[in-house]
Design a protein around this motif. Structure first.
Motif, PDB file in Angstrom:
ATOM      1  N   MET A 202      40.623  46.094  56.687  1.00  0.00           N
ATOM      2  CA  MET A 202      40.969  44.314  55.765  1.00  0.00           C
ATOM      3  C   MET A 202      42.744  44.707  55.149  1.00  0.00           C
ATOM      4  SD  MET A 202      38.168  44.353  53.913  1.00  0.00           S
ATOM      5  CE  MET A 202      39.640  43.905  52.166  1.00  0.00           C
ATOM      6  N   ASP A 203      43.010  44.681  57.293  1.00  0.00           N
ATOM      7  CA  ASP A 203      44.586  43.916  57.198  1.00  0.00           C
ATOM      8  C   ASP A 203      45.281  45.052  56.433  1.00  0.00           C
ATOM      9  OD1 ASP A 203      43.994  42.808  59.841  1.00  0.00           O
ATOM     10  OD2 ASP A 203      42.958  41.101  58.520  1.00  0.00           O
ATOM     11  N   GLU A 204      45.959  46.287  55.925  1.00  0.00           N
ATOM     12  CA  GLU A 204      46.178  46.705  55.454  1.00  0.00           C
ATOM     13  C   GLU A 204      47.983  46.512  55.775  1.00  0.00           C
ATOM     14  OE1 GLU A 204      45.465  50.957  54.984  1.00  0.00           O
ATOM     15  OE2 GLU A 204      44.099  50.772  52.918  1.00  0.00           O
ATOM     16  N   ALA A 205      48.794  46.761  54.866  1.00  0.00           N
ATOM     17  CA  ALA A 205      50.287  46.371  55.897  1.00  0.00           C
ATOM     18  C   ALA A 205      50.529  48.017  56.257  1.00  0.00           C
ATOM     19  CB  ALA A 205      51.298  46.078  54.441  1.00  0.00           C
ATOM     20  N   LEU A 206      52.021  47.573  56.751  1.00  0.00           N
ATOM     21  CA  LEU A 206      52.397  49.127  57.809  1.00  0.00           C
ATOM     22  C   LEU A 206      53.052  49.873  56.448  1.00  0.00           C
ATOM     23  CD1 LEU A 206      54.545  47.597  60.594  1.00  0.00           C
ATOM     24  CD2 LEU A 206      52.239  48.212  61.083  1.00  0.00           C
ATOM     25  N   PRO A 207      53.260  51.782  56.710  1.00  0.00           N
ATOM     26  CA  PRO A 207      53.637  51.646  55.540  1.00  0.00           C
ATOM     27  C   PRO A 207      55.271  51.784  55.878  1.00  0.00           C
ATOM     28  CG  PRO A 207      52.859  53.134  57.598  1.00  0.00           C
ATOM     29  CD  PRO A 207      52.791  52.144  57.834  1.00  0.00           C
ATOM     30  N   GLU A 208      55.748  52.274  54.040  1.00  0.00           N
ATOM     31  CA  GLU A 208      56.653  51.896  53.672  1.00  0.00           C
ATOM     32  C   GLU A 208      58.085  52.421  54.693  1.00  0.00           C
ATOM     33  OE1 GLU A 208      59.149  49.410  51.712  1.00  0.00           O
ATOM     34  OE2 GLU A 208      57.120  49.704  51.758  1.00  0.00           O
ATOM     35  N   ALA A 209      57.520  53.656  55.314  1.00  0.00           N
ATOM     36  CA  ALA A 209      58.542  53.563  55.918  1.00  0.00           C
ATOM     37  C   ALA A 209      59.074  53.114  56.966  1.00  0.00           C
ATOM     38  CB  ALA A 209      58.756  55.386  56.601  1.00  0.00           C
ATOM     39  N   THR A 210      57.894  52.947  58.046  1.00  0.00           N
ATOM     40  CA  THR A 210      57.772  51.216  58.421  1.00  0.00           C
ATOM     41  C   THR A 210      57.885  50.081  58.747  1.00  0.00           C
ATOM     42  OG1 THR A 210      56.095  52.344  59.673  1.00  0.00           O
ATOM     43  CG2 THR A 210      56.589  50.753  61.191  1.00  0.00           C
ATOM     44  N   LEU A 211      58.147  50.144  57.144  1.00  0.00           N
ATOM     45  CA  LEU A 211      58.755  48.732  56.705  1.00  0.00           C
ATOM     46  C   LEU A 211      59.615  48.671  56.529  1.00  0.00           C
ATOM     47  CD1 LEU A 211      55.563  47.545  53.815  1.00  0.00           C
ATOM     48  CD2 LEU A 211      56.224  46.066  56.482  1.00  0.00           C
ATOM     49  N   SER A 212      60.803  49.022  56.113  1.00  0.00           N
ATOM     50  CA  SER A 212      62.158  49.780  55.857  1.00  0.00           C
ATOM     51  C   SER A 212      62.791  49.608  56.964  1.00  0.00           C
ATOM     52  CB  SER A 212      62.309  50.777  55.142  1.00  0.00           C
ATOM     53  OG  SER A 212      61.821  50.628  53.721  1.00  0.00           O
ATOM     54  N   ARG A 213      61.989  49.811  58.160  1.00  0.00           N
ATOM     55  CA  ARG A 213      63.052  50.440  59.506  1.00  0.00           C
ATOM     56  C   ARG A 213      62.865  48.664  60.044  1.00  0.00           C
ATOM     57  NH1 ARG A 213      66.920  51.186  62.710  1.00  0.00           N
ATOM     58  NH2 ARG A 213      66.578  50.961  64.730  1.00  0.00           N
ATOM     59  N   VAL A 214      61.521  47.747  59.556  1.00  0.00           N
ATOM     60  CA  VAL A 214      61.663  46.403  60.124  1.00  0.00           C
ATOM     61  C   VAL A 214      62.559  45.921  59.088  1.00  0.00           C
ATOM     62  CG1 VAL A 214      60.386  44.338  59.896  1.00  0.00           C
ATOM     63  CG2 VAL A 214      58.758  46.683  60.358  1.00  0.00           C
ATOM     64  N   ARG A 215      62.464  45.645  58.190  1.00  0.00           N
ATOM     65  CA  ARG A 215      63.525  44.813  57.021  1.00  0.00           C
ATOM     66  C   ARG A 215      65.250  45.203  57.719  1.00  0.00           C
ATOM     67  NH1 ARG A 215      60.575  47.118  52.802  1.00  0.00           N
ATOM     68  NH2 ARG A 215      58.874  45.736  52.523  1.00  0.00           N
TER      69      ARG A 215
END
Length: 295
Positions: A202-215
């Motif tokens: 279902m194309d879930e987003a990356l975990p929040e920790a990884t998203l924070s690192r991407v930002r």
């Protein structure tokens, strides 16, 4: 073959050895609980074959019909494993029911439990190998296979402890009760695998920790731009997809904007392995004054 395919192939070999040992334990004892353990090992072999085929197909390069690659096929393997686990659990419950109706004495319990314990040790080592390497290589099929084996290890340990109590207590019905508990534990494991795999489909987003690192990477490495917004992420097997809009000054040349994008891609790929990045460049009049502020 790459590392993932070698591990998947190794699972077939290990699963076959473990099944032979567990079936031997059941054969010499006649224990329904050990039968349930052996039946789960059959599922281990079948799902190991499915996982091997899935990781081989997922490694196939992208083509005209599948421009984003074949990575999601690993999730189908994990879903199949969950379905087969549930089928095995229902078969075990059936045997446990008939065992309750006519309990019988277990033959040669010490020898059978010793063989089963050896199989459990082999499974424990291989489970640790699959989970640790699967996470490092970001392979849902390997992690699912490892978690299934870990459940097998725990249930085998419970069966061994429980069957040791049978000769001490004289409760022959305990054999069937243990088989039923194994089945319920397997059902729970199968449901967990299916739920996680469906999330990947279902194309879930990356975990929040990884998203924070991407930002953070975008904010630090987008010097010359104004902001980034509409960040979207998803994962498909080993691949991670990242896309966002990058706002630059309207007078900036295409070459300069392209250089910023190249710098961002290098920084993101260095930190987030196996990532595919898409950046949509926009002029400053498209700024939303929200999202990621360039530092």
């Amino acid at each position: 073959m790459d590392k993932i395919q070698k591990l998947a192939l190794g699972s077939i070999f290990v699963g076959t050895i473990v099944f032979v040992l567990k079936y031997a334990a059941y054969y010499i004892t006649g224990s329904i609980a050990l039968y349930s353990d052996a039946l789960e090992s059959v599922i281990n072999v079948v799902t190991a074959v499915a996982a091997f085929m899935a990781v081989r197909l997922s490694a196939t390069p992208a083509d005209a019909n599948h421009p984003y690659g074949h990575h999601k096929v690993e999730y189908f393997s994990a879903v199949l494993e969950g379905v087969l686990i549930i089928v095995a659990a229902l078969a075990i419950l059936r045997e446990a029911y008939f065992g309750f109706l006519s309990p019988k004495v277990i033959d040669a319990p010490v020898q059978g439990l010793a063989i089963n314990a050896l199989a459990g040790v082999i499974n424990a080592f291989w489970s640790w190998m699959l989970i640790s390497r699967g996470r490092r290589l970001r392979s849902p099929a390997l992690v699912a296979d490892g978690r299934h084996l870990l459940t097998d290890v725990m249930t085998s340990a419970g069966v061994i402890v429980g069957l040791l109590l049978v000769p001490l207590t004289g409760w022959h019905w305990l054999d069937s009760a243990l088989a039923a508990l194994v089945a319920l534990n397997i059902l729970w494991s199968g449901w967990g695998l299916m739920k996680e795999s469906i999330g990947g489909l279902m194309d879930e987003a990356l975990p929040e920790a990884t998203l924070s690192r991407v930002r953070e990477i975008i904010a630090v490495n987008a010097e010359g731009a104004i902001e980034a917004h509409d960040l979207r992420t998803r994962h498909a097997g080993r691949m991670i997809f990242i896309d966002f809009h990058l706002v630059v000054p309207g007078h900036m040349s295409v070459t300069d904007a392209h250089d910023i994008c190249d710098r961002l891609e290098r920084a993101l790929k260095a930190d987030v392995k196996d990532s595919l990045i898409t950046i949509h460049v926009e002029p400053d009049n498209k700024a939303k004054h929200a999202g990621i502020v360039v530092l």
